[in-house]
Design a protein around this motif. Structure first.
Motif, PDB file in Angstrom:
ATOM      1  N   HIS A 553      31.369  34.893  16.448  1.00 54.33           N
ATOM      2  CA  HIS A 553      31.591  33.598  15.800  1.00 54.33           C
ATOM      3  C   HIS A 553      31.403  33.693  14.286  1.00 54.33           C
ATOM      4  O   HIS A 553      32.184  33.139  13.511  1.00 54.33           O
ATOM      5  N   TRP A 558      35.869  31.608  14.914  1.00 53.69           N
ATOM      6  CA  TRP A 558      36.561  30.972  16.033  1.00 53.69           C
ATOM      7  C   TRP A 558      35.678  29.837  16.556  1.00 53.69           C
ATOM      8  O   TRP A 558      34.445  29.891  16.435  1.00 53.69           O
ATOM      9  N   PRO A 559      36.259  28.841  17.166  1.00 51.58           N
ATOM     10  CA  PRO A 559      35.461  27.692  17.641  1.00 51.58           C
ATOM     11  C   PRO A 559      34.738  28.000  18.952  1.00 51.58           C
ATOM     12  O   PRO A 559      34.977  27.371  19.973  1.00 51.58           O
ATOM     13  N   TRP A 747      33.940  18.022  16.698  1.00 57.26           N
ATOM     14  CA  TRP A 747      34.691  19.261  16.519  1.00 57.26           C
ATOM     15  C   TRP A 747      34.729  19.975  17.850  1.00 57.26           C
ATOM     16  O   TRP A 747      33.778  19.948  18.628  1.00 57.26           O
ATOM     17  N   GLY A 749      34.481  22.976  18.526  1.00 57.36           N
ATOM     18  CA  GLY A 749      33.436  23.986  18.628  1.00 57.36           C
ATOM     19  C   GLY A 749      32.134  23.394  19.148  1.00 57.36           C
ATOM     20  O   GLY A 749      31.414  24.023  19.923  1.00 57.36           O
TER      21      GLY A 749
END
Length: 866
Positions: A553, A558-559, A747, A749
């Motif tokens: 990450h 990347w989420p 979000w 993520g």
């Protein structure tokens, strides 16, 4: 019949019963009153009382009170206490032990099957780990043996015995019983013979007798016992193993010159305590004999088939008959309901009777090897080596013999002596030098440990890996470890758990379930198992995946966050699982000391930033950079990456602070899951209130109030025991994660992060261990162990080491190398720290601590092969 001395204590009035260091005295009248008060705590139908038999007035009062209340008593070794397996097997109705530093009576049940009317005491057999069979002793056994011992020792109310032997050991308990039966007093110094001031305290106490095992006499020699005079001492006793004739002669002469006597005795737990004794008047010249049967008992010699051997000088099995022969063994609660099953005790010892009526032990029925057609008694070989001035313990099987010796002797010389005494060739014999002989708590030689070491030496002759005790010594450096220690008793934490899991996986092949509660000795006995899979803790897999998720990450953005959150959950899980004991004892330092393994590399990084910037990032030095008091851009703190280390340390301080409150400790001790859920509620309130009370924007995600509930969820996962508790926690945790992920999250993520925690929680609750291929375990365990090091070092690779290469590499290649290099750098740092601790532990083993290591690897390195 009742146990007379428990009912007649009051008749001794204000005579002293128990005397402690500093001359504090408990009279018989006071002792009787305390027994009656404690007996009220044991009110109820006849049952079983488990007592943590610490050598203290509390345990003594509880023991006598339980007997006075009509219960059967199980004397348990201190610290080990009533283990879960023991409780499951024997289902005690009460347990008397230390909780939160105070002695307490626990009411466990009152609906079990009542023990037999005559059952009085349960004791573990010599060498037992506490989970095997126990000896059932009746009221008659206890009463008769106490009276018999008092008789042949000539105990009177004027005597005072020095009690240094453990009460869960039949010899130590017999010293207590026999003195109380005579109205005598007991001096309890409360420490070791090696403690400074022991001899002074013994002299000042006015003790008239001292009981010891052979190892006690080794210690007495070390502290210069025979250089002092003890005017009140009128006799000493030894039992619990064979004391060398030379030592017996030494003490018999020493005491005789001062008008005192020496009693060499023989006994077994199965006979309550004593079976035979050597009358002092006959001891000179007969130091190698056990003497005659105690009053009321009878000794016989029989063949293996039970036929009597009437002739003198012929060896056979020693058989004892008397009122102190146990009722039988027990392995479950049902066994406690049975009556007496024995009328005689087949001791398992080879003995002979001499013409003068004195008996002599010449070997052990079960300590015999049959090699090349020869039947060889190990005890006979030990005696032969002793005559050559070699202190040794011999073990073996039908393939060969192995002598473990103390002292400096030539290799071939010892083996030649063995060959001469046994009639075997040198090919059947091995010898190894030990700095100190391993011993049980009773002081007896730990033959089980020696047998295990001999088997390992025979099976793994080419293996140079560290053994299990050495592994524990390295991981827990600088703490000293003993074979009776376990991961839990040593106060292990999550970092050490991972390291030991790796080492045990390598040493044992298959790591046993609940290994963290097993003693080092028990782990050493486990046989190596070659399988295609390995069974590891699911938390280790989660930890390895979490740190990989963090690295990926941070490099790719990347989420897929959630690795750090999982690590927080694991922090709480590990704290409850491994360090509950120190927390309940209020021992905060036991929790904070292991932080050094995290803080040392962290502060090295902080120092590096300070040098590079020319400014000291004080917020990071004080471990408060995650609170948003300053910014990395102004050099007031190191980059936000290190917020986790700061939050982790703060988290430990909060737990230590909470458990410093006695009321909270009592709440957790009585209702651990309820306490955890209450703390979770408070942590969730703090999480929801933080943005309202402390509006610091996105920096709030690094603060302790924002993440503390995650640690509490992990804590609850570790203490949830019933299906209802697990379901309640799963529902509560899932609800919290869905709320924060779906309702609060803005979000994708964030949503992924919290959904991942649902899977983490489910795994910890419902899948505690998992089978993985061996090759996978060899990857998972190092990653899990090096998690902190990877976390704090992985960004040095792309941001420092590889920065000059960035323009020349494609983005995917740079990212891959950054991820791989970051993980590798953390692993290298972890291995370096591990090697340093290993070197320090090995150095201390050589320079400071007498070696007790008995596995093969250590036999080849710190111990000198003969």
């Amino acid at each position: 019949m009742s146990i007379s001395f428990t009912a007649d204590l009051a008749k001794w009035g204000d005579r002293p019963a128990l005397v402690f260091c500093g001359q504090r005295t408990v009279t018989y009248r006071e002792l009787g009153d305390r027994i009656m008060r404690q007996a009220q705590a044991f009110r109820g139908p006849r049952g079983l009382v488990a007592i943590e038999a610490e050598l203290s007035e509390h345990a003594i009062v509880a023991y006598l009170a339980a007997l006075a209340a009509g219960h059967a008593v199980a004397m348990q070794a201190p610290k080990n206490g009533a283990t879960a397996s023991w409780v499951d097997a024997f289902e005690p109705d009460f347990c008397f032990r230390r909780i939160d530093g105070r002695w307490r009576t626990e009411h466990l049940r009152q609906d079990g099957r009542a023990p037999h009317d005559q059952l009085a005491v349960m004791l573990s057999t010599s060498g037992s780990t506490g989970c095997g069979k126990a000896v059932r002793l009746s009221r008659e056994n206890i009463t008769a043996n106490a009276a018999s011992i008092a008789d042949y020792l000539g105990l009177t109310a004027a005597d005072r015995g020095c009690l240094i032997l453990p009460l869960h050991y039949s010899y130590g308990l017999s010293v207590l019983n026999s003195h109380l039966a005579a109205g005598a007093s007991l001096y309890i110094p409360g420490g070791s013979v090696l403690d400074a001031g022991f001899l002074d305290g013994l002299a000042e106490s006015g003790s008239t007798n001292l009981a010891g095992v052979p190892y006690s006499y080794e210690l007495l020699e070390k502290v210069g016992f025979r250089d002092r005079r003890f005017p009140h001492l009128r006799f000493m006793t030894v039992a619990g193993g064979r004391l060398g004739p030379d030592v017996i002669r030494l003490y018999n002469d020493h005491l005789g010159a001062q008008g005192a006597a020496f009693f060499a005795m023989y006994g077994q737990t199965e006979a309550t305590a004593r079976i035979a004794y050597m009358p002092p008047a006959l001891l000179a010249g007969n130091e190698d004999r056990i003497g005659v049967a105690i009053p009321g008992g009878r000794l016989l010699i029989e063949t293996e088939n039970g036929a009597p051997i009437e002739s003198d000088g012929l060896a056979g099995e020693l058989v004892y008959r008397g009122p102190n022969v146990m009722m039988g063994y027990a392995t479950s609660r049902d066994d406690l309901c049975r009556g007496a099953e024995l009328t005689e005790l087949r001791t398992g010892d080879l003995a002979m009777r001499h013409a003068d009526g004195l008996f002599q032990i010449v070997g052990r029925m079960k300590r015999i090897s049959k090699i090349a057609g020869l039947r060889i008694a190990h005890d006979v070989l030990e005696a032969a080596l002793e005559r050559r001035g070699i202190a040794a313990a011999v073990v073996g099987d039908d393939a060969g013999l192995h002598a473990f010796c103390t002292g400096n002797r030539d290799a071939e010389e010892v083996k030649r002596f063995l060959a001469q005494a046994s009639g075997l060739t040198l090919a059947h014999l091995k010898a190894t030098a030990l700095a100190e002989m391993p011993r049980l708590a009773s002081g007896k030689v730990d033959y089980n440990a020696l047998n295990m070491a001999a088997r390992q030496a025979a099976a793994n002759g080419d293996d140079d890996s560290g053994g299990i005790e050495e592994l524990f010594a390295q991981v827990f450096y600088p703490k000293r470890v003993k074979r009776s220690d376990s991961f839990v008793s040593l106060g292990g934490d999550s970092l050490r758990f991972v390291q030991l899991s790796m080492g045990l996986e390598k040493a044992l092949g298959q790591v046993p379930d609940a290994w963290e509660t097993l003693s080092i000795a028990d782990l050493s006995v486990q046989e190596h198992c070659e399988t295609a899979t390995r069974r590891i803790g699911t938390d280790l897999l989660v930890r390895a995946l979490a740190i990989l998720l963090v690295v990926v990450h941070h490099e790719t953005v990347w989420p897929i966050p959630g690795g750090s959150a999982a690590m927080v959950v694991l922090a709480g899980f590990s704290l409850a699982r491994f360090q509950m004991g120190p927390l309940l004892a209020g021992d905060g330092w036991a929790i904070l000391r292991p932080l050094a393994q995290v803080l040392v590399p962290y502060y090295l990084i902080v120092a590096a930033y300070a040098v590079a910037w020319g400014e000291v990032p004080w917020a990071s030095v004080l471990l408060v950079g995650n609170f948003g008091l300053t910014l990395p851009e102004t050099h007031g703190m190191v980059p936000y990456l290190y917020w986790f280390i700061e939050a982790y340390c703060q988290m430990m301080l909060v737990f230590v602070g909470l458990f410093a409150i006695p009321r909270f400790r009592r709440f957790v001790s009585a209702r651990p899951f309820a306490a955890g859920m209450s703390l979770l509620l408070a942590a969730l309130v703090a999480r929801l209130a933080l943005p309202l009370l402390w509006p610091i924007g996105n920096r709030q995600i690094f603060t302790l109030p924002w993440i503390f509930y995650l640690a509490v969820i992990g804590w609850c996962a570790a203490v949830a025991e019933t299906a209802k508790q697990r379901l309640l926690l799963m529902v509560a945790g899932t609800g919290a994660f869905l709320f924060f992920g779906l309702y609060e999250g803005v979000w994708i993520g964030t949503q992924i992060k919290y959904i991942l925690q649902i899977a983490v929680l489910a795994a910890l609750i419902y899948l505690p261990r998992i089978n993985v291929p061996r090759w996978a375990a060899q990857l998972i365990l190092p990653l899990s162990a090096a998690g902190f090091h990877i976390y704090i070092l992985h960004r040095f690779v792309p941001e420092l080491l590889m920065l000059p290469l960035q323009p020349a590499l494609p983005t995917p290649a740079f990212s891959f190398l950054s991820i791989f290099g970051g993980v590798a750098l953390g692993l290298v740092a972890w291995l370096g720290q591990r090697q340093l601790l290993k070197t320090l532990a090995a150095w201390r083993e050589r320079e400071i601590r007498p070696l007790r290591v008995l596995n093969f690897a250590v036999l080849r390195s710190p111990l000198r092969p003969l």
